[in-house]
Design an enzyme around this catalytic site. Structure first.
Site, PDB file in Angstrom:
ATOM      1  N   ASN A 241      -2.908  12.914  -3.298  1.00 52.54           N
ATOM      2  CA  ASN A 241      -4.065  13.355  -4.083  1.00 52.54           C
ATOM      3  C   ASN A 241      -4.576  14.711  -3.629  1.00 52.54           C
ATOM      4  O   ASN A 241      -4.911  15.572  -4.452  1.00 52.54           O
ATOM      5  CB  ASN A 241      -5.193  12.323  -3.982  1.00 52.54           C
ATOM      6  CG  ASN A 241      -4.985  11.134  -4.897  1.00 52.54           C
ATOM      7  OD1 ASN A 241      -4.389  11.252  -5.952  1.00 52.54           O
ATOM      8  ND2 ASN A 241      -5.484   9.974  -4.486  1.00 52.54           N
TER       9      ASN A 241
ATOM     10  N   ASP B 243       0.850  -1.184   0.000  1.00 48.36           N
ATOM     11  CA  ASP B 243       0.000   0.000   0.000  1.00 48.36           C
ATOM     12  C   ASP B 243       0.889   1.237   0.000  1.00 48.36           C
ATOM     13  O   ASP B 243       1.877   1.294   0.737  1.00 48.36           O
ATOM     14  CB  ASP B 243      -0.898  -0.048   1.254  1.00 48.36           C
ATOM     15  CG  ASP B 243      -1.955   1.036   1.255  1.00 48.36           C
ATOM     16  OD1 ASP B 243      -1.572   2.216   1.255  1.00 48.36           O
ATOM     17  OD2 ASP B 243      -3.149   0.705   1.270  1.00 48.36           O
TER      18      ASP B 243
ATOM     19  N   HIS C 165      -5.275  14.554  -8.437  1.00 51.37           N
ATOM     20  CA  HIS C 165      -5.389  13.131  -8.781  1.00 51.37           C
ATOM     21  C   HIS C 165      -4.438  12.725  -9.901  1.00 51.37           C
ATOM     22  O   HIS C 165      -4.069  11.552  -9.995  1.00 51.37           O
ATOM     23  CB  HIS C 165      -6.835  12.810  -9.174  1.00 51.37           C
ATOM     24  CG  HIS C 165      -7.785  12.825  -8.015  1.00 51.37           C
ATOM     25  ND1 HIS C 165      -7.893  11.790  -7.117  1.00 51.37           N
ATOM     26  CD2 HIS C 165      -8.668  13.766  -7.597  1.00 51.37           C
ATOM     27  CE1 HIS C 165      -8.800  12.069  -6.196  1.00 51.37           C
ATOM     28  NE2 HIS C 165      -9.292  13.273  -6.460  1.00 51.37           N
TER      29      HIS C 165
ATOM     30  N   GLU D 227      -4.878   2.375  -3.921  1.00 53.58           N
ATOM     31  CA  GLU D 227      -3.415   2.368  -3.887  1.00 53.58           C
ATOM     32  C   GLU D 227      -2.846   1.022  -3.461  1.00 53.58           C
ATOM     33  O   GLU D 227      -1.663   0.909  -3.137  1.00 53.58           O
ATOM     34  CB  GLU D 227      -2.904   3.459  -2.931  1.00 53.58           C
ATOM     35  CG  GLU D 227      -3.242   3.249  -1.459  1.00 53.58           C
ATOM     36  CD  GLU D 227      -4.580   3.832  -1.053  1.00 53.58           C
ATOM     37  OE1 GLU D 227      -4.728   4.181   0.130  1.00 53.58           O
ATOM     38  OE2 GLU D 227      -5.482   3.931  -1.907  1.00 53.58           O
TER      39      GLU D 227
ATOM     40  N   ASP E  57      -2.299   9.422  -9.842  1.00 49.09           N
ATOM     41  CA  ASP E  57      -2.293   8.439 -10.928  1.00 49.09           C
ATOM     42  C   ASP E  57      -0.874   8.167 -11.419  1.00 49.09           C
ATOM     43  O   ASP E  57      -0.506   7.024 -11.701  1.00 49.09           O
ATOM     44  CB  ASP E  57      -3.152   8.940 -12.092  1.00 49.09           C
ATOM     45  CG  ASP E  57      -4.644   8.895 -11.780  1.00 49.09           C
ATOM     46  OD1 ASP E  57      -5.014   8.262 -10.773  1.00 49.09           O
ATOM     47  OD2 ASP E  57      -5.419   9.495 -12.542  1.00 49.09           O
TER      48      ASP E  57
END
Length: 288
Positions: A173, A165, A178, A208, A182
Site C-alpha cells: 500500500n 495474512d 491502495h 489483509e 486492493d
C-alpha cells in the site's frame, strides 16, 4: 369472552417470544397472524358489518407479519369466513364496495410485501458480504462458526480453522498505493476460491486477513492442505513489486465451547508463522 381469551393467548405468546427470544421472530409473526384471523372472525360474528374496518386492517397487517406464502392463504381464509357470515359482507346482497377494497388490499399488500422481502434479502446479502472481494465477511464468519461449534461438539464433523495474512501488505500500500493493495486482495480471493474444495468456506476477516473453515480429518491432512495453499499463492499472486506471499496459522477443532477460543489458537499460530520469517505455515499443535 372465552373465545376472545383464546385469541389473546397466541398474541401474548408472540410478544414474549419477541422480547425474550429475538431469533423466534418468524414464530411470533405466525402466532400474531393466526390471532388476527381468529380475532377478526370472532369480532365479525359478534359485531357484524361494524367489525369490517378492523378486518381490513388485519388483512394488511398480516402481509407484514409473515411471508407471502403464509399471509395469502391466511387472508383468503379470513375473507371466506367473512363472506360466510350474514350481515358482514352480505347485507343481504354482496357489499360490492367492501369487496373491491378487500381485493385492492390483497393485491397491493401482496405486491408491496414481496418488494419488502426482496429488499430485505438484498440487504442481508450486503450485510454479510465483503464489498471488495465478494467473499462472506466477518459477520458471516461469526454466524457460521457459532453453527459449526454446535455441529462439531455433536461429533458430526472434523473441521479446522485457517487464518492467513498477506506478508508485508502495508509495504504494498505504501509503495504502490491502495489500488495495488486492493488488486492484491481481489486476486488472492480468486486464488482461494479456485484452490478450495467444495466443502470448504473462505471469509474475508478484515484488512489483509482471510479465514478458511476447512474439513480436515487429521492434523497431517491439515498440514498438507495449508502448504498447498501457501505454494499456490506464492506461484500465482503478484503485485507491482513482484511476487506476494502469505503466512498461515491453523488449528483443528479441539472441543472449544466458544468459537473465539478456537480462533485464538489459529491466530496464535499465524503470529508464530509471521515471526518465523513469513511465507510459512504453523499448525496450532506446533505451539505445544
Amino acid at each position: 369472552m372465552l373465545a376472545a381469551l383464546a385469541c389473546t393467548a397466541p398474541a401474548a405468546l408472540a410478544t414474549w417470544l419477541v422480547h425474550r427470544r429475538a431469533a423466534q421472530l418468524s414464530s411470533a409473526g405466525l402466532l400474531l397472524c393466526l390471532a388476527n384471523v381468529a380475532g377478526c372472525l370472532l369480532a365479525a360474528g359478534e359485531l357484524g358489518h361494524r367489525a369490517l374496518p378492523w378486518a381490513l386492517l388485519a388483512l394488511m397487517a398480516n402481509f407484514f407479519l409473515v411471508h407471502n406464502r403464509i399471509a395469502t392463504p391466511a387472508n383468503l381464509v379470513m375473507v371466506a369466513g367473512l363472506l360466510a357470515m350474514p350481515g358482514v359482507l352480505r347485507t343481504p346482497a354482496p357489499d360490492t364496495q367492501a369487496l373491491v377494497v378487500i381485493a385492492l388490499i390483497l393485491g397491493f399488500g401482496f405486491r408491496f410485501s414481496r418488494r419488502l422481502q426482496g429488499d430485505r434479502t438484498r440487504l442481508e446479502l450486503l450485510a454479510s458480504q465483503d464489498e471488495l472481494t465478494g467473499l462472506p465477511n466477518r459477520r458471516a464468519l461469526e454466524k457460521t462458526l457459532l453453527q459449526q461449534i454446535g455441529s462439531a461438539r455433536q461429533g458430526r464433523f472434523r473441521h479446522a480453522l485457517v487464518i492467513l495474512d498477506i506478508d508485508h501488505f502495508k509495504d504494498v500500500n505504501d509503495r504502490y498505493g491502495h489500488t495495488a493493495g486492493d488488486n492484491a486482495l481481489v486476486e488472492l480471493a480468486a486464488i482461494l476460491r479456485l484452490e478450495l474444495r467444495e466443502q470448504d468456506k473462505v471469509f474475508r476477516f478484515g484488512g489483509e486477513e482471510f479465514v478458511i473453515l476447512a474439513e480436515a480429518g487429521t492434523r497431517d491432512a491439515l498440514a498438507g492442505f495449508t502448504e498447498r495453499l501457501r505454494e499456490s499463492v506464492q506461484r500465482s499472486l503478484h503485485g507491482p513489486g513482484g511476487g506476494i506471499t502469505i503466512s498461515l496459522g491453523a488449528a483443528m477443532y479441539a472441543g472449544e465451547q466458544y468459537w473465539q477460543d478456537w480462533f485464538s489458537r489459529a491466530d496464535a499460530a499465524l503470529y508464530l508463522a509471521k515471526g518465523n520469517g513469513r511465507n510459512s505455515v504453523v499448525i496450532a499443535d506446533d505451539l505445544a
